[in-house]
Design an enzyme around this catalytic site. Structure first.
Site, PDB file in Angstrom:
ATOM      1  N   THR A   1      10.121  15.947  81.003  1.00 57.98           N
ATOM      2  CA  THR A   1       9.430  17.172  81.456  1.00 57.98           C
ATOM      3  C   THR A   1      10.404  18.273  81.871  1.00 57.98           C
ATOM      4  O   THR A   1      10.012  19.428  81.985  1.00 57.98           O
ATOM      5  CB  THR A   1       8.547  16.864  82.675  1.00 57.98           C
ATOM      6  OG1 THR A   1       9.415  16.464  83.764  1.00 57.98           O
ATOM      7  CG2 THR A   1       7.557  15.751  82.385  1.00 57.98           C
TER       8      THR A   1
ATOM      9  N   ASP B   1      27.622  15.051  84.425  1.00 59.00           N
ATOM     10  CA  ASP B   1      28.322  14.073  83.579  1.00 59.00           C
ATOM     11  C   ASP B   1      29.782  14.463  83.376  1.00 59.00           C
ATOM     12  O   ASP B   1      30.670  13.605  83.362  1.00 59.00           O
ATOM     13  CB  ASP B   1      27.630  13.947  82.220  1.00 59.00           C
ATOM     14  CG  ASP B   1      26.354  13.123  82.297  1.00 59.00           C
ATOM     15  OD1 ASP B   1      26.169  12.413  83.308  1.00 59.00           O
ATOM     16  OD2 ASP B   1      25.549  13.195  81.354  1.00 59.00           O
TER      17      ASP B   1
ATOM     18  N   ASP C   1      26.329  18.933  80.193  1.00 61.56           N
ATOM     19  CA  ASP C   1      25.786  18.379  81.437  1.00 61.56           C
ATOM     20  C   ASP C   1      26.871  18.398  82.509  1.00 61.56           C
ATOM     21  O   ASP C   1      27.851  17.646  82.430  1.00 61.56           O
ATOM     22  CB  ASP C   1      25.289  16.946  81.195  1.00 61.56           C
ATOM     23  CG  ASP C   1      24.550  16.396  82.407  1.00 61.56           C
ATOM     24  OD1 ASP C   1      25.140  16.406  83.517  1.00 61.56           O
ATOM     25  OD2 ASP C   1      23.400  15.970  82.266  1.00 61.56           O
TER      26      ASP C   1
ATOM     27  N   ARG D   1      16.707  16.106  87.035  1.00 60.88           N
ATOM     28  CA  ARG D   1      15.691  16.583  86.105  1.00 60.88           C
ATOM     29  C   ARG D   1      15.137  15.419  85.313  1.00 60.88           C
ATOM     30  O   ARG D   1      15.887  14.640  84.736  1.00 60.88           O
ATOM     31  CB  ARG D   1      16.297  17.585  85.112  1.00 60.88           C
ATOM     32  CG  ARG D   1      16.611  18.904  85.705  1.00 60.88           C
ATOM     33  CD  ARG D   1      16.747  19.997  84.674  1.00 60.88           C
ATOM     34  NE  ARG D   1      17.344  19.640  83.402  1.00 60.88           N
ATOM     35  CZ  ARG D   1      17.496  20.498  82.403  1.00 60.88           C
ATOM     36  NH1 ARG D   1      17.070  21.745  82.535  1.00 60.88           N
ATOM     37  NH2 ARG D   1      18.063  20.150  81.280  1.00 60.88           N
TER      38      ARG D   1
HETATM   39  C1  PRP Z   1      21.472  19.603  86.468  1.00 60.61           C
HETATM   40  C2  PRP Z   1      22.162  20.712  87.242  1.00 60.61           C
HETATM   41  C3  PRP Z   1      21.020  21.298  88.027  1.00 60.61           C
HETATM   42  C4  PRP Z   1      19.866  21.177  87.064  1.00 60.61           C
HETATM   43  C5  PRP Z   1      19.653  22.510  86.430  1.00 60.61           C
HETATM   44  O1  PRP Z   1      21.298  18.506  87.263  1.00 60.61           O
HETATM   45  O2  PRP Z   1      23.229  20.264  88.040  1.00 60.61           O
HETATM   46  O3  PRP Z   1      20.743  20.607  89.232  1.00 60.61           O
HETATM   47  O4  PRP Z   1      20.253  20.207  86.088  1.00 60.61           O
HETATM   48  O5  PRP Z   1      18.531  22.502  85.619  1.00 60.61           O
HETATM   49  P1  PRP Z   1      17.211  23.300  85.965  1.00 60.61           P
HETATM   50  O6  PRP Z   1      17.612  24.701  86.344  1.00 60.61           O
HETATM   51  O7  PRP Z   1      16.432  23.265  84.664  1.00 60.61           O
HETATM   52  O8  PRP Z   1      16.477  22.590  87.065  1.00 60.61           O
HETATM   53  P2  PRP Z   1      20.733  17.107  86.696  1.00 60.61           P
HETATM   54  O9  PRP Z   1      19.256  17.054  86.848  1.00 60.61           O
HETATM   55  O10 PRP Z   1      21.276  16.870  85.333  1.00 60.61           O
HETATM   56  O11 PRP Z   1      21.294  16.059  87.751  1.00 60.61           O
HETATM   57  P3  PRP Z   1      22.812  15.640  88.062  1.00 60.61           P
HETATM   58  O12 PRP Z   1      23.475  16.811  88.736  1.00 60.61           O
HETATM   59  O13 PRP Z   1      22.634  14.485  88.981  1.00 60.61           O
HETATM   60  O14 PRP Z   1      23.478  15.267  86.757  1.00 60.61           O
HETATM   61  N1  URA Z   2      21.876  20.829  83.537  1.00 61.67           N
HETATM   62  C1  URA Z   2      23.144  20.825  83.090  1.00 61.67           C
HETATM   63  O1  URA Z   2      24.016  20.104  83.626  1.00 61.67           O
HETATM   64  N2  URA Z   2      23.443  21.600  82.029  1.00 61.67           N
HETATM   65  C2  URA Z   2      22.530  22.387  81.431  1.00 61.67           C
HETATM   66  O2  URA Z   2      22.873  23.090  80.473  1.00 61.67           O
HETATM   67  C3  URA Z   2      21.220  22.377  81.923  1.00 61.67           C
HETATM   68  C4  URA Z   2      20.923  21.594  82.984  1.00 61.67           C
END
Ligand code: PRP
Ligand code: URA
Length: 209
Positions: free
Chosen positions: A108, A203, A200, A104
């Site tokens: 945005t 993380d 997150d 993400r």
């Molecule tokens: C997080 C999560 C989803 C997304 C959810 O990933 O694992 O993929 O956000 O958010 P959304 O429904 O608003 O799209 P992130 O983009 O943080 O990437 P990561 O898994 O690499 O940390």
């Molecule tokens: N991605 C995450 O990992 N946690 C949230 O709460 C939203 C998006």
């Protein structure tokens, strides 16, 4: 309209509460996610069709039941979806695994694609798309569109925590896709994080806080 299944078995809800606690470290977080993925997989595969097979027990011949029909694929959305793969693979060891990389944009909150590697016969498989967090739904919607562009017709989505906004987004854009979640939370905050959520997920799994 797709179905929303909240898989709130007491064992799952209990384990999720430990994961939500900010004091829970990466090792426990990963292990609990793995266990919940396996427990949810049991529910998610409940409707797989069975067929008769002929076998011989030590006592006699019999018609036994075995899972029939389509093969399966597990597709995690990177990174956090990786934490749900092993638990599902333990239940379905023959499933192939594809990967979709999305992150993400911090400003945005829109997903940005950086990787896609899927089994060549993905269009012939029942696909289980996995990601612990369904927040705005942008990542799940884009991943589902990518799968459908590859010809996938039977896809279900499994997450751990969903926000109502994300559920609605997926149901609007992909009304044929059933959603399985361990919890439906209150909503999103100004950073598009799920409230109360668990922070997150990527993380917390990989210790990159
Ligand atoms: C997080 C999560 C989803 C997304 C959810 O990933 O694992 O993929 O956000 O958010 P959304 O429904 O608003 O799209 P992130 O983009 O943080 O990437 P990561 O898994 O690499 O940390
Ligand atoms: N991605 C995450 O990992 N946690 C949230 O709460 C939203 C998006």
């Amino acid at each position: 309209m797709s179905n929303l299944y909240v898989v709130d078995h007491p064992l799952i809800t209990h384990k999720l509460s430990i994961m939500r606690n900010k004091k829970t470290g990466s090792k426990d977080f990963r292990e609990l996610l793995d266990e919940i993925a396996m427990l949810m997989g049991y529910e998610l595969t409940r409707d797989l069709p069975l067929e008769d097979i002929n076998i011989e027990t030590p006592v006699t011949k019999m018609k036994a039941k075995a899972i029939s029909g389509k093969k399966l694929a597990i597709v995690p959305i990177l990174r956090a979806g990786l934490g749900m793969v092993d638990g599902l693979q333990r239940l379905i060891p023959v499933a192939k695994v594809g990967h979709i990389g999305l992150y993400r944009d911090p400003e945005t909150h829109l997903p940005i694609e950086y990787y896609c590697k899927l089994p060549p016969d993905i269009d012939e498989r029942i696909v289980i798309l996995v990601d612990p967090m369904l927040a705005t739904g942008g990542s799940a919607v884009d991943a589902l569109t990518m799968l459908k562009n590859k010809g996938c017709k039977h896809v279900r989505f499994m997450c751990l925590v969903a926000a109502p906004e994300g559920v609605k987004h997926v149901q609007d854009k992909h009304p044929d896709v059933d959603i399985y979640t361990a919890a439906l939370d209150e909503g999103l905050n100004e950073h598009a994080y799920i409230v109360p959520g668990l922070g997150d997920a990527g993380d917390r799994i990989f210790g990159t806080l």
